[in-house]
Design a protein around this motif. Structure first.
Motif, PDB file in Angstrom:
ATOM      1  N   GLY A 145      74.627  12.803  65.728  1.00 14.09           N
ATOM      2  CA  GLY A 145      74.424  11.754  64.731  1.00 14.09           C
ATOM      3  C   GLY A 145      75.276  11.949  63.489  1.00 14.09           C
ATOM      4  O   GLY A 145      75.022  11.355  62.450  1.00 14.09           O
ATOM      5  N   VAL A 146      76.300  12.792  63.602  1.00 13.15           N
ATOM      6  CA  VAL A 146      77.158  13.056  62.439  1.00 13.15           C
ATOM      7  C   VAL A 146      78.564  12.538  62.744  1.00 13.15           C
ATOM      8  O   VAL A 146      79.109  12.796  63.823  1.00 13.15           O
ATOM      9  CB  VAL A 146      77.208  14.576  62.137  1.00 13.15           C
ATOM     10  CG1 VAL A 146      78.182  14.879  61.014  1.00 13.15           C
ATOM     11  CG2 VAL A 146      75.812  15.091  61.789  1.00 13.15           C
ATOM     12  N   PRO A 206      84.899  16.384  53.498  1.00 12.35           N
ATOM     13  CA  PRO A 206      84.106  16.645  54.711  1.00 12.35           C
ATOM     14  C   PRO A 206      82.947  17.610  54.477  1.00 12.35           C
ATOM     15  O   PRO A 206      82.999  18.434  53.565  1.00 12.35           O
ATOM     16  CB  PRO A 206      85.122  17.277  55.670  1.00 12.35           C
ATOM     17  CG  PRO A 206      86.166  17.871  54.787  1.00 12.35           C
ATOM     18  CD  PRO A 206      86.225  17.028  53.553  1.00 12.35           C
ATOM     19  N   PHE A 207      81.922  17.478  55.323  1.00 15.44           N
ATOM     20  CA  PHE A 207      80.811  18.442  55.273  1.00 15.44           C
ATOM     21  C   PHE A 207      81.290  19.803  55.790  1.00 15.44           C
ATOM     22  O   PHE A 207      80.782  20.840  55.407  1.00 15.44           O
ATOM     23  CB  PHE A 207      79.667  17.983  56.175  1.00 15.44           C
ATOM     24  CG  PHE A 207      79.067  16.671  55.781  1.00 15.44           C
ATOM     25  CD1 PHE A 207      78.370  16.556  54.575  1.00 15.44           C
ATOM     26  CD2 PHE A 207      79.165  15.558  56.606  1.00 15.44           C
ATOM     27  CE1 PHE A 207      77.788  15.341  54.219  1.00 15.44           C
ATOM     28  CE2 PHE A 207      78.591  14.354  56.248  1.00 15.44           C
ATOM     29  CZ  PHE A 207      77.904  14.234  55.051  1.00 15.44           C
ATOM     30  N   PRO A 215      82.600  24.819  54.595  1.00 19.58           N
ATOM     31  CA  PRO A 215      82.403  25.675  55.759  1.00 19.58           C
ATOM     32  C   PRO A 215      83.446  25.403  56.842  1.00 19.58           C
ATOM     33  O   PRO A 215      83.851  24.251  57.040  1.00 19.58           O
ATOM     34  CB  PRO A 215      81.006  25.275  56.259  1.00 19.58           C
ATOM     35  CG  PRO A 215      80.324  24.673  55.084  1.00 19.58           C
ATOM     36  CD  PRO A 215      81.398  24.023  54.268  1.00 19.58           C
ATOM     37  N   ILE A 216      83.861  26.487  57.509  1.00 18.07           N
ATOM     38  CA  ILE A 216      84.896  26.359  58.542  1.00 18.07           C
ATOM     39  C   ILE A 216      84.433  27.015  59.831  1.00 18.07           C
ATOM     40  O   ILE A 216      83.855  28.104  59.805  1.00 18.07           O
ATOM     41  CB  ILE A 216      86.218  27.014  58.076  1.00 18.07           C
ATOM     42  CG1 ILE A 216      86.798  26.189  56.931  1.00 18.07           C
ATOM     43  CG2 ILE A 216      87.217  27.145  59.219  1.00 18.07           C
ATOM     44  CD1 ILE A 216      88.144  26.621  56.452  1.00 18.07           C
ATOM     45  N   LEU A 217      84.700  26.325  60.945  1.00 17.16           N
ATOM     46  CA  LEU A 217      84.476  26.929  62.257  1.00 17.16           C
ATOM     47  C   LEU A 217      85.796  26.940  63.007  1.00 17.16           C
ATOM     48  O   LEU A 217      86.399  25.891  63.234  1.00 17.16           O
ATOM     49  CB  LEU A 217      83.433  26.117  63.052  1.00 17.16           C
ATOM     50  CG  LEU A 217      83.242  26.516  64.517  1.00 17.16           C
ATOM     51  CD1 LEU A 217      82.684  27.932  64.639  1.00 17.16           C
ATOM     52  CD2 LEU A 217      82.302  25.540  65.233  1.00 17.16           C
ATOM     53  N   GLY A 218      86.263  28.134  63.379  1.00 16.15           N
ATOM     54  CA  GLY A 218      87.494  28.242  64.176  1.00 16.15           C
ATOM     55  C   GLY A 218      87.127  28.446  65.634  1.00 16.15           C
ATOM     56  O   GLY A 218      86.295  29.295  65.951  1.00 16.15           O
ATOM     57  N   ILE A 219      87.718  27.662  66.505  1.00 19.47           N
ATOM     58  CA  ILE A 219      87.428  27.777  67.934  1.00 19.47           C
ATOM     59  C   ILE A 219      88.695  28.206  68.673  1.00 19.47           C
ATOM     60  O   ILE A 219      89.740  27.557  68.535  1.00 19.47           O
ATOM     61  CB  ILE A 219      86.927  26.419  68.501  1.00 19.47           C
ATOM     62  CG1 ILE A 219      85.583  26.045  67.865  1.00 19.47           C
ATOM     63  CG2 ILE A 219      86.827  26.464  70.025  1.00 19.47           C
ATOM     64  CD1 ILE A 219      85.047  24.680  68.286  1.00 19.47           C
ATOM     65  N   LEU A 225      77.017  24.755  67.954  1.00 17.69           N
ATOM     66  CA  LEU A 225      77.624  23.651  67.191  1.00 17.69           C
ATOM     67  C   LEU A 225      76.610  23.047  66.225  1.00 17.69           C
ATOM     68  O   LEU A 225      76.950  22.680  65.085  1.00 17.69           O
ATOM     69  CB  LEU A 225      78.173  22.583  68.141  1.00 17.69           C
ATOM     70  CG  LEU A 225      79.453  22.985  68.898  1.00 17.69           C
ATOM     71  CD1 LEU A 225      79.833  21.906  69.903  1.00 17.69           C
ATOM     72  CD2 LEU A 225      80.611  23.229  67.935  1.00 17.69           C
ATOM     73  N   GLN A 226      75.358  22.944  66.690  1.00 20.72           N
ATOM     74  CA  GLN A 226      74.315  22.410  65.797  1.00 20.72           C
ATOM     75  C   GLN A 226      74.111  23.326  64.604  1.00 20.72           C
ATOM     76  O   GLN A 226      73.950  22.866  63.469  1.00 20.72           O
ATOM     77  CB  GLN A 226      72.994  22.269  66.545  1.00 20.72           C
ATOM     78  CG  GLN A 226      72.916  20.967  67.299  1.00 20.72           C
ATOM     79  CD  GLN A 226      71.720  20.913  68.226  1.00 20.72           C
ATOM     80  OE1 GLN A 226      70.828  21.742  68.161  1.00 20.72           O
ATOM     81  NE2 GLN A 226      71.709  19.928  69.100  1.00 20.72           N
ATOM     82  N   ASN A 227      74.092  24.634  64.859  1.00 26.49           N
ATOM     83  CA  ASN A 227      73.955  25.573  63.739  1.00 26.49           C
ATOM     84  C   ASN A 227      75.042  25.325  62.704  1.00 26.49           C
ATOM     85  O   ASN A 227      74.797  25.298  61.505  1.00 26.49           O
ATOM     86  CB  ASN A 227      74.071  27.025  64.231  1.00 26.49           C
ATOM     87  CG  ASN A 227      72.774  27.523  64.846  1.00 26.49           C
ATOM     88  OD1 ASN A 227      71.716  26.902  64.685  1.00 26.49           O
ATOM     89  ND2 ASN A 227      72.853  28.637  65.564  1.00 26.49           N
ATOM     90  N   PHE A 228      76.266  25.135  63.207  1.00 25.06           N
ATOM     91  CA  PHE A 228      77.362  24.929  62.263  1.00 25.06           C
ATOM     92  C   PHE A 228      77.198  23.602  61.518  1.00 25.06           C
ATOM     93  O   PHE A 228      77.183  23.555  60.290  1.00 25.06           O
ATOM     94  CB  PHE A 228      78.719  24.978  62.980  1.00 25.06           C
ATOM     95  CG  PHE A 228      79.865  24.758  62.031  1.00 25.06           C
ATOM     96  CD1 PHE A 228      80.196  25.712  61.085  1.00 25.06           C
ATOM     97  CD2 PHE A 228      80.608  23.576  62.054  1.00 25.06           C
ATOM     98  CE1 PHE A 228      81.223  25.508  60.171  1.00 25.06           C
ATOM     99  CE2 PHE A 228      81.642  23.362  61.153  1.00 25.06           C
ATOM    100  CZ  PHE A 228      81.947  24.329  60.208  1.00 25.06           C
ATOM    101  N   VAL A 229      77.063  22.529  62.280  1.00 25.52           N
ATOM    102  CA  VAL A 229      77.105  21.191  61.671  1.00 25.52           C
ATOM    103  C   VAL A 229      75.858  20.919  60.825  1.00 25.52           C
ATOM    104  O   VAL A 229      75.957  20.459  59.679  1.00 25.52           O
ATOM    105  CB  VAL A 229      77.239  20.118  62.779  1.00 25.52           C
ATOM    106  CG1 VAL A 229      77.123  18.715  62.212  1.00 25.52           C
ATOM    107  CG2 VAL A 229      78.583  20.284  63.499  1.00 25.52           C
TER     108      VAL A 229
END
Ligand code: XMP
Length: 509
Positions: A26-27, A46-47, A76-80, A179-183
């Motif tokens: 939902g984001v 961005p969030f 916050p940043i997530l690197g994949i 992914l939910q934890n991050f977002v």
């Protein structure tokens, strides 16, 4: 502009999946090329930011790099995957070539939990696809999980998290949780993306933009143009005129079905142009695939323009452009990704000075389908496989004529009908029959036959850039083959295509 999660695209084939996963929460999410400036990213407010995977290595000349400033924005940043290696490389860690590539499922073990891995099982299966790996994490980072290599690292103070595996891929057991934890937890993103709102908002926007002007749309019968048409029709009714060009290269009874499904059912104003003669005449004797594509493309534009000119006072040209088309047009994957010319037939009659109307520009394919269903289009229509613009023109191999098209239409129709009957249609991504310009000897009753060979093709894929052949059951294939040979005059042999892409392509031409 809508706030969301910005995904920097480094070229991984899974990137659109990341975007979809975020939207499923939902984001709102947006995919932009990795070289988008820090200023532009900041302007989007961005969030959170996700650095995607990609085929490059940080250690080569010309690597896909970004400015270090991005880590100082306080976002916050997530690197994949590549995004993790890049973060390590830019912040002072060490990235080396692994001893061997890790590809496929791997065992993940958490060694020091962090907000990203909160609630994630200590041991789980993840999906890996990499050669390089992080050997030393940068200052301020802790190793959070391991597989064969360092599989996750975190800097909780700066809210920078990295994973070597792909949480967006369904094989990663705890992928959604991560992914939910991050977002939702780390970025605290607002849930601002819902498709019902999308329909209402877009209908209002179309009304506002179009006013009392007229709109033209090229309706192909495919999912995107059909959903766009119904959505626009909902907004402005008869101010929309659809032009449906029957090239004579469509599936069996397609024209009739389009007129029934959209014309009769939705009361849309559709001009059905039967141009089959024109197309077949132009194609006569031509056997080069690219030349056929060009002829069909040019002819399509010519027919469409002729008709568009007859619609007086039109101010807008509507198109079923969807978000993957937009991403593709700004793709960082480079020219190697474009193997065939002309993936989209169509064109804008320039001198008509029409303004573009693209109400599906922000949507992923599965979202377009949901919108279609919400608008009342039957399920089987919104879940149709893609069909190439040049149609059967590139599935009758070599020179095309009316008889070969008829033979192919019959055979293809049987295959598709059987897929539906056996509940297999939606388990494969694209299925069709190809007619070879090869005759072989057979026997029917006491008669020797000398007829064409048909090839049944079915592929499974996430992005149509790579694909595997569908492992359809033998009994099913046997039945399809029997039916085609018995029911279609002109075919006495059926083969099944067991080639994957690469090195083959999905279509034969
Ligand atoms: P290939 O054969 O390149 O196909 O593996 C990948 C996807 O693209 C479609 N395709 C086309 N679509 N015009 C189109 O509109 C074309 O010329 C064309 N060639 C291939 C193909 O059906 C598959 O979905």
């Amino acid at each position: 502009m809508q706030r969301g999660i910005v995904i920097l695209d480094f070229g991984s084939q899974y990137n659109q999946l990341i975007g979809r996963r975020v939207r499923e929460m939902g984001v709102y999410s947006e995919i932009v090329p990795y070289y988008t400036s820090v200023e532009e990213i900041k302007a989007k407010n961005p969030f959170g930011i996700i650095l995607s995977g990609g085929p490059s290595s940080v250690n080569v000349v010309g690597a896909h790099l970004i400015s270090k400033e991005i880590f100082e924005l306080g976002i916050p940043i997530l690197g994949i995957c590549y995004g993790m290696q890049l973060t390590a490389h830019l912040l002072g860690g060490v990235v080396t070539k692994g001893i061997k590539a890790e590809y496929g499922k791997a065992d993940l073990e958490i060694v020091k939990t962090c907000s990203l891995l909160a609630g994630v099982k200590e041991k789980s299966i993840v999906w890996m696809s990499h050669f390089d790996e992080v050997k030393d994490v940068p200052n301020g980072f802790a190793i959070a999980a391991k597989s064969g290599a360092i599989a996750a690292m975190a800097n909780e103070d700066k809210k920078i998290y990295c994973v070597q595996f792909h949480p967006e891929v369904s094989h990663t057991e705890e992928g959604n949780k991560i992914l939910q934890n991050f977002v939702l937890e780390i970025c605290r993103a607002e849930k601002n993306w819902e498709l019902t709102n999308y329909i209402d908002r877009t209908v209002a926007e179309i009304k506002e933009k179009v006013g009392d002007q007229r709109v033209i749309l090229g309706l192909s019968g495919g999912v995107d143009s059909s959903v766009a048409a119904v959505l626009i029709h909902k907004a402005i009714g008869d101010q929309l005129t659809c032009i449906f060009v029957d090239t004579g290269l469509l599936r069996k009874d397609e024209a009739q079905k389009v007129m029934e499904n959209y014309g009769a059912h939705f009361h849309m104003n559709i001009k059905h142009i039967d141009a089959s003669e024109r197309f077949l005449t132009k194609l006569s004797g031509i056997d080069d695939p690219e030349q056929k594509r060009k002829i069909i493309g040019n002819e399509f534009v010519a027919v469409f323009n002729d008709e568009a000119h007859k619609i007086k006072g039109a101010k807008f040209l509507a198109q079923g452009t969807i978000y993957p088309d937009v991403i593709e047009s700004q793709s960082v994957k480079g020219p190697s990704a474009v193997i065939k010319s002309h993936h989209n037939v169509g064109g804008l009659p320039e001198e008509m000075e029409l303004e573009l109307l693209e109400p599906l520009r922000e949507l992923f394919k599965d979202e377009v389908r949901k919108v279609g269903e919400e608008l009342g289009i039957p399920h089987h229509l919104v879940y149709r496989h893609p069909f190439p613009g040049p149609g059967l023109g590139i599935r009758v191999l070599g020179a095309v004529d009316a008889e070969k098209v008829r033979i192919l239409q019959e055979a293809d129709d049987i295959f598709i009908e059987e897929l539906y009957k056996n509940d297999l249609y939606e388990k494969v991504s694209q299925a069709f029959v190809v007619l070879l310009p090869v005759k072989s000897v057979g026997v029917m009753g006491d008669e020797r036959t000398y007829e064409y060979t048909a090839v049944v093709r079915s592929a499974n894929t996430i992005d149509f850039m790579t694909a595997t052949w569908s492992k359809l059951p033998y009994d099913f294939l046997e039945n399809v083959s029997n039916r085609i040979i018995n029911e279609v005059r002109g075919i006495n042999r059926v083969a099944y295509d067991i080639s994957s892409k690469p090195p083959a392509t999905i279509e034969w031409e």
